[in-house]
Design a protein around this motif. Sequence first.
Motif, PDB file in Angstrom:
ATOM      1  N   LEU A 288       0.649  -1.304  -0.073  1.00  0.00           N
ATOM      2  CA  LEU A 288       0.225  -0.097  -0.117  1.00  0.00           C
ATOM      3  C   LEU A 288       0.787   1.370   0.041  1.00  0.00           C
ATOM      4  N   LEU A 289       1.845   1.264   0.930  1.00  0.00           N
ATOM      5  CA  LEU A 289       2.848   2.441   0.982  1.00  0.00           C
ATOM      6  C   LEU A 289       4.306   1.783   0.576  1.00  0.00           C
ATOM      7  N   GLU A 290       4.994   2.646  -0.116  1.00  0.00           N
ATOM      8  CA  GLU A 290       6.543   2.288  -0.233  1.00  0.00           C
ATOM      9  C   GLU A 290       7.435   3.379   0.108  1.00  0.00           C
ATOM     10  N   VAL A 291       8.321   3.563   0.871  1.00  0.00           N
ATOM     11  CA  VAL A 291       9.294   4.690   1.222  1.00  0.00           C
ATOM     12  C   VAL A 291      10.610   4.304   0.766  1.00  0.00           C
ATOM     13  N   ASN A 292      11.146   4.743  -0.296  1.00  0.00           N
ATOM     14  CA  ASN A 292      12.465   4.418  -0.714  1.00  0.00           C
ATOM     15  C   ASN A 292      13.354   5.403  -0.787  1.00  0.00           C
ATOM     16  N   ASN A 293      14.509   5.119   0.013  1.00  0.00           N
ATOM     17  CA  ASN A 293      15.496   5.992   0.202  1.00  0.00           C
ATOM     18  C   ASN A 293      15.433   7.756   0.376  1.00  0.00           C
ATOM     19  N   LEU A 294      14.532   7.662   1.257  1.00  0.00           N
ATOM     20  CA  LEU A 294      13.801   9.001   1.593  1.00  0.00           C
ATOM     21  C   LEU A 294      14.799   9.939   2.389  1.00  0.00           C
ATOM     22  N   ASN A 295      14.940  11.300   1.859  1.00  0.00           N
ATOM     23  CA  ASN A 295      16.128  12.003   2.597  1.00  0.00           C
ATOM     24  C   ASN A 295      15.205  13.469   2.749  1.00  0.00           C
ATOM     25  N   ARG A 296      15.630  14.372   3.845  1.00  0.00           N
ATOM     26  CA  ARG A 296      15.018  15.526   4.279  1.00  0.00           C
ATOM     27  C   ARG A 296      16.207  16.183   4.905  1.00  0.00           C
ATOM     28  N   ARG A 297      16.598  17.227   4.311  1.00  0.00           N
ATOM     29  CA  ARG A 297      17.617  18.000   4.812  1.00  0.00           C
ATOM     30  C   ARG A 297      17.020  19.598   5.204  1.00  0.00           C
ATOM     31  N   PHE A 298      17.474  20.091   6.420  1.00  0.00           N
ATOM     32  CA  PHE A 298      17.091  21.455   6.682  1.00  0.00           C
ATOM     33  C   PHE A 298      18.443  22.163   7.020  1.00  0.00           C
ATOM     34  N   GLY A 299      18.716  22.798   5.760  1.00  0.00           N
ATOM     35  CA  GLY A 299      20.166  23.520   5.667  1.00  0.00           C
ATOM     36  C   GLY A 299      21.363  22.266   6.120  1.00  0.00           C
ATOM     37  N   GLY A 300      22.222  22.630   7.299  1.00  0.00           N
ATOM     38  CA  GLY A 300      23.017  21.411   7.299  1.00  0.00           C
ATOM     39  C   GLY A 300      22.641  20.178   8.394  1.00  0.00           C
ATOM     40  N   LEU A 301      21.136  20.271   8.576  1.00  0.00           N
ATOM     41  CA  LEU A 301      20.803  19.056   9.368  1.00  0.00           C
ATOM     42  C   LEU A 301      20.118  18.101   8.391  1.00  0.00           C
ATOM     43  N   GLN A 302      20.523  16.904   8.589  1.00  0.00           N
ATOM     44  CA  GLN A 302      19.837  15.711   8.249  1.00  0.00           C
ATOM     45  C   GLN A 302      18.883  15.072   9.040  1.00  0.00           C
ATOM     46  N   ALA A 303      17.483  15.362   8.556  1.00  0.00           N
ATOM     47  CA  ALA A 303      16.211  15.082   9.677  1.00  0.00           C
ATOM     48  C   ALA A 303      16.116  13.686   9.375  1.00  0.00           C
ATOM     49  N   VAL A 304      16.111  13.194   8.117  1.00  0.00           N
ATOM     50  CA  VAL A 304      15.493  11.723   7.569  1.00  0.00           C
ATOM     51  C   VAL A 304      16.737  11.577   6.576  1.00  0.00           C
ATOM     52  N   SER A 305      17.286  10.326   6.779  1.00  0.00           N
ATOM     53  CA  SER A 305      18.407   9.868   6.044  1.00  0.00           C
ATOM     54  C   SER A 305      18.293   8.571   5.322  1.00  0.00           C
ATOM     55  N   ASP A 306      17.938   8.247   4.085  1.00  0.00           N
ATOM     56  CA  ASP A 306      17.791   7.230   3.482  1.00  0.00           C
ATOM     57  C   ASP A 306      17.116   6.030   4.035  1.00  0.00           C
ATOM     58  N   VAL A 307      15.838   6.567   4.291  1.00  0.00           N
ATOM     59  CA  VAL A 307      14.769   5.821   4.912  1.00  0.00           C
ATOM     60  C   VAL A 307      14.139   4.860   4.038  1.00  0.00           C
ATOM     61  N   ASN A 308      14.122   3.564   4.180  1.00  0.00           N
ATOM     62  CA  ASN A 308      13.225   2.653   3.607  1.00  0.00           C
ATOM     63  C   ASN A 308      12.282   1.696   4.359  1.00  0.00           C
TER      64      ASN A 308
ATOM     65  N   PHE B 220       2.239   5.360  -3.181  1.00  0.00           N
ATOM     66  CA  PHE B 220       1.031   5.076  -2.658  1.00  0.00           C
ATOM     67  C   PHE B 220       0.161   4.254  -3.516  1.00  0.00           C
ATOM     68  N   LYS B 221       0.014   2.954  -3.129  1.00  0.00           N
ATOM     69  CA  LYS B 221      -0.995   2.163  -4.129  1.00  0.00           C
ATOM     70  C   LYS B 221      -0.118   2.277  -5.383  1.00  0.00           C
ATOM     71  N   GLY B 222       0.917   2.148  -5.471  1.00  0.00           N
ATOM     72  CA  GLY B 222       1.904   1.847  -6.792  1.00  0.00           C
ATOM     73  C   GLY B 222       2.147   3.266  -7.398  1.00  0.00           C
ATOM     74  N   LEU B 223       1.660   4.311  -6.972  1.00  0.00           N
ATOM     75  CA  LEU B 223       1.901   5.532  -7.798  1.00  0.00           C
ATOM     76  C   LEU B 223       2.754   6.222  -6.969  1.00  0.00           C
ATOM     77  N   PRO B 224       3.424   7.190  -7.624  1.00  0.00           N
ATOM     78  CA  PRO B 224       4.438   8.326  -6.891  1.00  0.00           C
ATOM     79  C   PRO B 224       3.585   9.515  -6.266  1.00  0.00           C
ATOM     80  N   ILE B 225       3.820   9.778  -5.115  1.00  0.00           N
ATOM     81  CA  ILE B 225       3.189  10.958  -4.470  1.00  0.00           C
ATOM     82  C   ILE B 225       4.230  11.898  -3.744  1.00  0.00           C
ATOM     83  N   HIS B 226       5.367  11.717  -3.830  1.00  0.00           N
ATOM     84  CA  HIS B 226       6.297  12.503  -3.345  1.00  0.00           C
ATOM     85  C   HIS B 226       6.142  13.953  -4.119  1.00  0.00           C
ATOM     86  N   GLY B 227       6.089  15.019  -3.588  1.00  0.00           N
ATOM     87  CA  GLY B 227       5.963  16.330  -4.347  1.00  0.00           C
ATOM     88  C   GLY B 227       4.388  16.676  -4.375  1.00  0.00           C
TER      89      GLY B 227
END
Length: 254
Positions: free
Chosen positions: A3-23, A62-69
Amino acid sequence: MMLLEVNNLNRRFGGLQAVSDVNFSVHPGMIKAVIGPNGAGKTTLFNLISGALPPSSGAIHFKGLPIHGLPPFRIAERGMARTYQNIKLCPGMTALENVMIGRHCRSRAGFISGMLNLPWTRREEIAIREKSLELLALLDIADLAEVEATSLAFGQQRAVEFARALAMEPELLLLDEPAAGLNIYETAEVARLISTINQRGITVLLVEHDMSLVMDISHEIVVLSFGQKIAEGTPAEIQHNSEVIKIYLGEDDA
């Protein structure tokens, strides 16, 4: 299909890596929990999945379709709903009216048709009201339908928030710390409500600090630390994972 797939997810806030390569992935019909100490990146992860934040890199399907962005309302239209750690009910409105708001993405009436009070808009309004009452009854708070929502006890407000999210007819429900601020009895009731929701075929992904609730109702658990996934598995596997024990108890105690 997941139903949901999270692949190599990253989120940076300036120099802070809040989420790093989460799968990780979520099977349909399960309750999956995301846990970790304060600052682990749990809420940032939820904001990425629900569209409140765009990822720096990586993909969410989500349900096989990209939703990021995508913006949050587009993701909601596809079948994902979310609640927040701080309850966000509309003051001055009843519990029923708050739940009815949740039907906005499933209704057809717009501003002009609503002003004209066309017959089909009246029928839709009646259907929305009936569905909302049904959801309040499901969560055992139908008797509070006409009570001003923000005057209710904290646990009852949480149930109203759940009902409003369910009014969107989600396939995936994201719960951000549903037991935050609740006492032991209210927490037990929230656990029962989450199980009731899941038994209706709705997949649940939750962030939670209350480990007794997590271990009691979850099928699988993901553990984050400093934005990285350090463990994933069943509650029994997580309870015996040395890395998880080290994070929660400290290296010496572990």
